[in-house]
Motif scaffolding. Structure first.
Motif, PDB file in Angstrom:
ATOM      1  N   PHE A 255       0.839  -1.197   0.000  1.00 40.67           N
ATOM      2  CA  PHE A 255       0.000   0.000   0.000  1.00 40.67           C
ATOM      3  C   PHE A 255       0.877   1.251   0.000  1.00 40.67           C
ATOM      4  N   GLY A 256       1.878   1.283   0.875  1.00 43.98           N
ATOM      5  CA  GLY A 256       2.787   2.428   0.968  1.00 43.98           C
ATOM      6  C   GLY A 256       3.534   2.670  -0.329  1.00 43.98           C
ATOM      7  N   LYS A 257       4.044   1.599  -0.940  1.00 44.28           N
ATOM      8  CA  LYS A 257       4.771   1.727  -2.211  1.00 44.28           C
ATOM      9  C   LYS A 257       3.866   2.312  -3.297  1.00 44.28           C
ATOM     10  N   TYR A 258       2.660   1.767  -3.400  1.00 41.89           N
ATOM     11  CA  TYR A 258       1.730   2.251  -4.425  1.00 41.89           C
ATOM     12  C   TYR A 258       1.276   3.679  -4.145  1.00 41.89           C
ATOM     13  N   LEU A 259       1.124   4.020  -2.872  1.00 38.23           N
ATOM     14  CA  LEU A 259       0.726   5.385  -2.524  1.00 38.23           C
ATOM     15  C   LEU A 259       1.803   6.386  -2.933  1.00 38.23           C
ATOM     16  N   VAL A 260       3.051   6.058  -2.674  1.00 34.15           N
ATOM     17  CA  VAL A 260       4.157   6.936  -3.069  1.00 34.15           C
ATOM     18  C   VAL A 260       4.153   7.126  -4.585  1.00 34.15           C
TER      19      VAL A 260
END
Length: 158
Positions: A12-17
């Motif tokens: 989730f964090g990777k895709y959000l960035v």
């Protein structure tokens, strides 16, 4: 403990960035690359509470929320922006082009008088990524919870 949820939240964090960086480019909010390059995420756990946290350059809040009229932004920040982003000044009333300092003063004054409209790109990014990951997060949590319950019940039967 809760390995599935940690893995999904990291994704989730990777895709959000990536989504936020894409939004910055698509909306032409990337003059210096400072905000773009500052975006990093971390996932933390405190007992059974998980948090996905973004770190961003301080001025992200002015992009996201805009700026109300009434206070001038620092002229030095505007001068820096002018040098990075190609700004083509218009001739002044006397027909001369303003210097970078004069142009920065004029832009700062206009922002102070009119403010800056909000561009909620971070919120849009969170919403977009949440729509993709909501089900994955729920499934990961269910798997981890099932595993924990099975372990607890197994240890009680001994």
């Amino acid at each position: 403990m809760f390995e599935n949820i940690k893995d999904v939240l990291n994704d989730f964090g990777k895709y959000l960035v990536e989504e936020y960086k894409d939004q910055l480019i698509l909306n032409d909010v990337n003059a210096s690359d400072e905000l773009y390059n500052s975006v990093v995420y971390s996932v933390s756990q405190n007992k059974n509470v998980f948090e996905v946290k973004l770190e961003l350059a301080d001025y992200w809040k002015y992009v996201e929320n805009g700026r109300k009229a009434g206070k001038w932004p620092p002229i030095s920040a505007i001068e820096k922006w002018i040098k990075i982003k190609p700004v083509l000044p218009q001739p002044m009333d006397n027909g001369k082009l303003p210097t970078t300092q004069q142009l920065a003063f004029l832009i700062s004054r206009k922002i102070g008088l009119e403010g800056i409209r909000p561009r909620p790109l971070l919120q849009k990014s969170v919403d977009n990524v949440w729509n993709v990951f909501e089900q994955f997060i729920a499934e990961a949590f269910a798997k981890d919870l099932e595993k924990e319950i099975t372990l607890k019940l197994g240890s009680m039967g001994r």
